[in-house]
Each structure stands twice: as C-alpha cells, then as structure tokens.
Design a protein around this motif. Structure first.
Motif, PDB file in Angstrom:
ATOM      1  N   LEU A 126      46.733  35.634  51.612  1.00 16.77           N
ATOM      2  CA  LEU A 126      46.736  36.296  50.391  1.00 16.77           C
ATOM      3  C   LEU A 126      48.335  36.732  50.593  1.00 16.77           C
ATOM      4  O   LEU A 126      49.061  37.256  49.563  1.00 16.77           O
ATOM      5  CB  LEU A 126      45.945  37.443  50.514  1.00 16.77           C
TER       6      LEU A 126
ATOM      7  N   TRP B 241      44.563  32.627  42.303  1.00 14.48           N
ATOM      8  CA  TRP B 241      45.949  32.384  42.586  1.00 14.48           C
ATOM      9  C   TRP B 241      46.674  32.519  41.276  1.00 14.48           C
ATOM     10  O   TRP B 241      47.963  32.727  41.673  1.00 14.48           O
ATOM     11  CB  TRP B 241      45.829  31.152  43.546  1.00 14.48           C
TER      12      TRP B 241
ATOM     13  N   ARG C 161      58.078  39.310  49.958  1.00 19.06           N
ATOM     14  CA  ARG C 161      57.296  39.482  48.567  1.00 19.06           C
ATOM     15  C   ARG C 161      58.171  39.108  47.730  1.00 19.06           C
ATOM     16  O   ARG C 161      57.592  38.305  46.733  1.00 19.06           O
ATOM     17  CB  ARG C 161      56.865  40.952  48.345  1.00 19.06           C
TER      18      ARG C 161
ATOM     19  N   ALA D  53      57.960  35.148  47.583  1.00 20.02           N
ATOM     20  CA  ALA D  53      56.571  34.560  47.277  1.00 20.02           C
ATOM     21  C   ALA D  53      56.642  33.707  45.883  1.00 20.02           C
ATOM     22  O   ALA D  53      55.934  32.538  46.072  1.00 20.02           O
ATOM     23  CB  ALA D  53      55.351  35.560  47.197  1.00 20.02           C
TER      24      ALA D  53
ATOM     25  N   LEU E 275      42.752  42.242  41.592  1.00 17.51           N
ATOM     26  CA  LEU E 275      42.466  40.922  41.380  1.00 17.51           C
ATOM     27  C   LEU E 275      41.548  40.626  42.706  1.00 17.51           C
ATOM     28  O   LEU E 275      40.534  39.703  42.931  1.00 17.51           O
ATOM     29  CB  LEU E 275      43.557  40.073  41.324  1.00 17.51           C
ATOM     30  N   ILE E 276      42.413  41.138  43.856  1.00 13.41           N
ATOM     31  CA  ILE E 276      41.537  40.653  45.024  1.00 13.41           C
ATOM     32  C   ILE E 276      40.086  41.553  45.548  1.00 13.41           C
ATOM     33  O   ILE E 276      39.357  40.866  45.729  1.00 13.41           O
ATOM     34  CB  ILE E 276      42.466  41.060  46.309  1.00 13.41           C
TER      35      ILE E 276
ATOM     36  N   TYR F  99      49.735  35.049  40.841  1.00 13.89           N
ATOM     37  CA  TYR F  99      51.326  34.480  40.283  1.00 13.89           C
ATOM     38  C   TYR F  99      51.666  34.832  39.095  1.00 13.89           C
ATOM     39  O   TYR F  99      52.656  34.385  38.341  1.00 13.89           O
ATOM     40  CB  TYR F  99      51.450  33.042  40.697  1.00 13.89           C
TER      41      TYR F  99
ATOM     42  N   THR G 230      32.758  39.412  44.271  1.00 19.68           N
ATOM     43  CA  THR G 230      32.033  38.100  44.081  1.00 19.68           C
ATOM     44  C   THR G 230      31.614  37.752  45.290  1.00 19.68           C
ATOM     45  O   THR G 230      30.255  37.231  45.513  1.00 19.68           O
ATOM     46  CB  THR G 230      32.872  36.781  43.539  1.00 19.68           C
ATOM     47  N   LEU G 231      32.409  37.848  46.277  1.00 17.39           N
ATOM     48  CA  LEU G 231      32.014  37.227  47.592  1.00 17.39           C
ATOM     49  C   LEU G 231      30.739  38.164  48.314  1.00 17.39           C
ATOM     50  O   LEU G 231      29.820  37.730  48.931  1.00 17.39           O
ATOM     51  CB  LEU G 231      33.013  37.478  48.598  1.00 17.39           C
TER      52      LEU G 231
ATOM     53  N   SER H 159      51.165  35.375  48.825  1.00 23.61           N
ATOM     54  CA  SER H 159      51.057  35.629  47.125  1.00 23.61           C
ATOM     55  C   SER H 159      52.101  36.476  46.645  1.00 23.61           C
ATOM     56  O   SER H 159      52.270  36.523  45.370  1.00 23.61           O
ATOM     57  CB  SER H 159      49.542  35.999  46.682  1.00 23.61           C
ATOM     58  N   GLY H 160      52.573  37.327  47.480  1.00 23.66           N
ATOM     59  CA  GLY H 160      53.600  38.288  46.838  1.00 23.66           C
ATOM     60  C   GLY H 160      52.942  39.813  46.714  1.00 23.66           C
ATOM     61  O   GLY H 160      53.621  40.781  46.283  1.00 23.66           O
ATOM     62  N   ALA H 161      51.397  39.532  46.914  1.00 24.42           N
ATOM     63  CA  ALA H 161      50.771  41.033  46.904  1.00 24.42           C
ATOM     64  C   ALA H 161      51.288  41.927  48.143  1.00 24.42           C
ATOM     65  O   ALA H 161      51.754  41.171  49.149  1.00 24.42           O
ATOM     66  CB  ALA H 161      49.257  40.850  47.212  1.00 24.42           C
ATOM     67  N   SER H 162      51.493  43.133  48.098  1.00 20.90           N
ATOM     68  CA  SER H 162      51.865  43.836  49.147  1.00 20.90           C
ATOM     69  C   SER H 162      50.932  44.172  49.934  1.00 20.90           C
ATOM     70  O   SER H 162      49.474  43.848  49.825  1.00 20.90           O
ATOM     71  CB  SER H 162      52.116  45.399  48.384  1.00 20.90           C
TER      72      SER H 162
ATOM     73  N   ALA I 120      37.786  39.720  43.469  1.00 20.17           N
ATOM     74  CA  ALA I 120      37.190  38.264  44.419  1.00 20.17           C
ATOM     75  C   ALA I 120      35.949  38.857  45.521  1.00 20.17           C
ATOM     76  O   ALA I 120      35.166  38.344  45.846  1.00 20.17           O
ATOM     77  CB  ALA I 120      38.330  37.590  45.084  1.00 20.17           C
TER      78      ALA I 120
ATOM     79  N   ARG J 139      47.712  45.488  40.315  1.00 19.76           N
ATOM     80  CA  ARG J 139      47.053  44.568  39.823  1.00 19.76           C
ATOM     81  C   ARG J 139      46.696  43.418  40.617  1.00 19.76           C
ATOM     82  O   ARG J 139      45.489  43.223  40.575  1.00 19.76           O
ATOM     83  CB  ARG J 139      48.218  43.770  38.752  1.00 19.76           C
ATOM     84  N   SER J 140      47.450  43.298  41.967  1.00 20.68           N
ATOM     85  CA  SER J 140      47.105  42.293  42.776  1.00 20.68           C
ATOM     86  C   SER J 140      45.781  43.040  43.508  1.00 20.68           C
ATOM     87  O   SER J 140      44.689  42.238  43.818  1.00 20.68           O
ATOM     88  CB  SER J 140      48.096  42.276  43.812  1.00 20.68           C
TER      89      SER J 140
END
Lengths: 231, 241
Positions: free
Chosen positions: B84, A100, A72, A75, B6-7, A104, B13-14, B87-90, B10, B2-3
C-alpha cells in the motif's frame, strides 16, 4: 532526466554490508536487468530504489527525486512488483484491481480493470479470491496492480518467478509493449537467458557489488565469467 | 482521506469474509460487557455510570486495541502494508484505513451496550458530552496504541502477548478508578487511559463527587495524540529491517 540513478549506493543490516558502492544508471525507455544469485543484493537494491529503505551511504534518484523522501510524489510514476505479492488474500482479483485503480485515481474503473485483467490473462479469474490463485496467477495479478497507475517506470522484483514458459513469454510480450509505449523497465532475475532475451542492458550483482554492467551483447561475450559468478 | 476510505472499504470486506475474526472481534467483547452488566445488575454496587465506564474500557481494550494490533501485524506479515505504501497513500491514511473496522466495531458495540445500560432499568446519563468524549477519544487512543504495539509485534499470533501490558493498564486503570470514591480520583489514576474513560463515564451520569472533566479529558486526549504521533513515527512497515 534518467529514470534511475544510483551513485555509491551502500546498505548494511547492522554490521553486515549487503549493498556496496553500487553505481547504476537506467535510461529512458530501456529494459534493464539486475541479475544475480540469491543473496547477491538485487532485492535490497530494488528496495533502496523504491525508497523502502534509507541507504547507509551514496545516493539514489528516480526522475531526479529522492525516493525515500518523495515516495508519495513518485508513486504515480512508478509501478512496482514486490518479491512478496502484498495483495490481500481474501479480496477477489477484481476487487484488488479496482482498489488499486481507485488509489491511483483512474477513471472508468470497470473498463480499466477489464483491460488490465485481459492484459495479464486473468479475466476468467476475476471473481476468485487472491488466495485461490496459483503462484503464477498471483504473479500476473501483481503485474496488473503495478500497471494500474500507468507508470513511466516499472520496478519488478522477479516478475516471472513461478510462471510457466507460456505465461512467462506472454508477460515479456506485455512488458515489451509497455516499453515501446515509453515505459522504462527495471527487473531482477536469476535467469541469464531471460535477461539476454529481454533486456537492453544488464548489471550482474555479486555479493552486494555490481560485478559487470553493460549492453546485453557485451554480457553475452562475457558469458563464461557470468556463469562462473551466477552459476 | 480518500485513500484511507478506500483502504477501510477493503478492510471491511476482509473482515466480513473472515467470519472467525468477525465473531471473535464482535461477539466476545460484547459477551464480556454483558457479563459485567449482569454482575452489576445483581449487586448494584458500582452504579450505572461506573459500570458503563468499565464496559466501555473493556470494548476499547479488546476490540480497538487488541484486534487493531492483530490486524496490523497480520497485514504487515502478508506485505499488504508495504504494498500500500507504493500507492502514494500517506502512512497515516494506511494506518487509519487498516484500523477503521476495529474503531467502528468498537463504537457500534459501545452504542449497543451503553444503550442496554440505559434501557435495562439503569439511570440515564445526565450529560452526554463526557460520555461521547470518552467513546471517541478512547477509541482513538486504543487505535493509536494498537499501531504502537504492532510496531513491536512481528506476527499476529504474538499480539496476545504484546498487547498484555497495555491491556492490563487499560483495564487496571478502570478498576482502580472504579474502586476509588469519585472525589478521590487522582492524576495518576487518570494518566491511565482506562481510568480517564471510567471517570468521564461517571461524570456523564453525574455520580456524586465525580468532577474534574478537564483533567480526565486532557489526560485522555494527550494519550490519544501521543499514541498516534509516536505510532506513525515508529511504525515498522517491513519486518526485514
């Protein structure tokens, strides 16, 4: 600190070794090609470098950190193009890039998205769903996603597969620009010519081992050996 | 957080764009719930509390659990989850975001059908707290078990097979409790998540003899926490291991 270092890296699927004692160092701002045939172990090395797999032995470090443990934290410094795209097929191109950029934490998302799509020549496809793109267009979208975090290091697994010659040239131009700005780039490829034309140094993998590593001109002088090994 | 949001955005939407999935996930469980309520209205044998419990377990099983497992297996097959992770998301944020539509859909469906139970001449719940606990903890348990089952589900089309054992445990637990007098419900019945949800619904309607809020709530919370903790640890992000 070198962006990528691997020392004695090993990995096996069960009892079948696929990566054997790989030693690699990628220096700051260089373009490094990992060359080999299918099954040579390039993608597995990439996945070990990305921290997607835990090595069976040896060490891998990105900017001095263990990518498996510090995934993480790394990333934001590392942009990735995977062999399989990994972009959701029913989001549009624009939605994918905006998602994305937000992941970020980039500001001015609309402007940044427009810039990235222009860089990979996909502005005219912004409203299309990912599943409606051609294979080459998807590859360019993958590259745009990899660039979303403004990474210091790009790890690209066959970034030009499926691209026509024109798109391929444009992609390399974009990557050369990024390298001039200081980004380090590591990529895998099947094509010796591509590696020769774009990379500063190459490593040739054969059956999980690094058979040869060095500057591109050195590789060119060993072309006969390379052609024997990778066809 | 926050991640995850955001996910989840999405994913919504899908889901909206995949009308067939939306229809199957939204309409079929509600249709089954309506059938249960229709049968109960005819016979009146179970009572509002027990019928509400069975409807709730049906929704948790079909929407939160089965749909959740299918979504995770599908996203993994397309390498979306692996992408994903770069991306740095946990890991937790990725799982929570991916399962958010299933969870929210279950809550909306439960609101609709439980509202129908109350509006259609059935009695109103006396104490809302056990009912809310049943909905929230039941949905968390369903989603946690979905992530756990997805670890063993290599393709979305296999989810109909791999979700069967836990699905049967959910619905079986509810039916076991349903046919047991409220004051004779045992720990073993409450250990099944469907059993605990049904007993909590009975408590909300204060069905005579329906007691034991602490055992039912404890059992459900333990199931939910264990499912989430184990799922995050054992979840398989890449099929090529």
């Amino acid at each position: 600190m070198d962006p990528v270092t691997c020392a004695g890296l090993r990995f096996a699927y069960g009892a079948s070794p696929v990566v054997c004692e790989v030693d690699l160092t990628v220096r700051e701002s260089e373009m490094f090609a990992l060359l080999g045939t299918n099954g040579a172990g390039k993608t597995t090395v990439m996945e070990l470098v990305l921290g997607h797999r835990r090595p069976s032995g040896g060490t891998v470090r990105l900017f001095g950190r263990d990518p498996f443990r510090d995934r993480r934290r790394l990333a934001s410094e590392v942009g990735v193009v995977l062999q399989d795209s990994g972009c959701a097929l029913d989001l549009t191109v624009a939605e994918t890039i905006r998602l994305w950029l937000r992941l970020y934490r980039r500001g001015e998302v609309a402007r940044a998205a427009a810039g990235l799509l222009a860089d990979v020549d996909l502005e005219h496809r912004a409203a299309l769903r990912v599943r409606q793109l051609s294979g080459g267009e998807r590859r360019r979208l993958d590259l745009a996603v990899a660039l979303c975090g403004r990474p210091r290091l790009l790890l690209l697994d066959e970034p030009t597969s499926g691209l026509d010659p024109q798109a391929r040239e444009r992609t390399w131009d974009l990557l050369r620009d990024r390298r001039r700005e200081g980004t380090t780039i590591v990529f895998t490829t099947h094509y010796l010519e591509e590696a020769e034309q774009t990379a500063d140094r190459i490593a040739i993998m054969d059956r999980g081992r690094v058979a040869l590593t060095g500057p591109v001109d050195l590789a060119a002088s060993f072309r006969r050996i390379i052609e024997e090994r990778i066809g | 957080m926050r991640s995850a949001m955001l996910i989840a955005g999405a994913e919504f939407t899908l889901l909206y764009r995949h009308r067939m999935t939306l229809a199957m996930g939204a309409i079929l469980p509600v249709a089954l719930g309506l059938l249960i309520l229709w049968a109960e209205a005819d016979s009146g044998r179970a009572g509002s509390g027990t019928a509400a419990g069975l409807v709730l377990v049906t929704l948790i099983t079909l929407t939160a659990y089965v749909s959740g497992t299918t979504i995770l297996a599908g996203r993994r097959q397309q390498s979306v989850l692996r992408r994903l992770r770069t991306s740095g998301a946990s890991d937790t944020a990725i799982l929570v975001g991916s399962l958010a539509p299933s969870a929210l859909l279950t809550v909306v469906q439960a609101g609709f059908l439980l509202g129908l139970v109350m509006a259609s001449g059935g009695s109103l719940p006396v104490d809302l707290a056990p009912l809310l606990l049943a909905v929230v903890t039941g949905v968390v348990a369903g989603c946690g078990l979905a992530a756990l089952t997805a670890a063993f589900t290599s393709a979305p089309e296999l989810a109909q097979l791999t979700t069967t054992p836990i699905g049967v445990a959910f619905l079986g637990g509810a039916m076991w409790v349903m046919r047991t007098p409220p004051d004779e419900v045992t720990w073993s019945m409450l250990a099944l998540p469907g059993g605990a949800v049904t007993q909590l619904a009975r408590m909300a309607w204060q069905v005579p003899g329906a007691t034991g809020l602490v055992p039912a709530a404890t059992s459900l919370v333990i199931t939910a926490v264990l499912a989430v903790v184990v799922a995050v640890r054992v979840f398989v992000w890449d099929l090529r291991r």
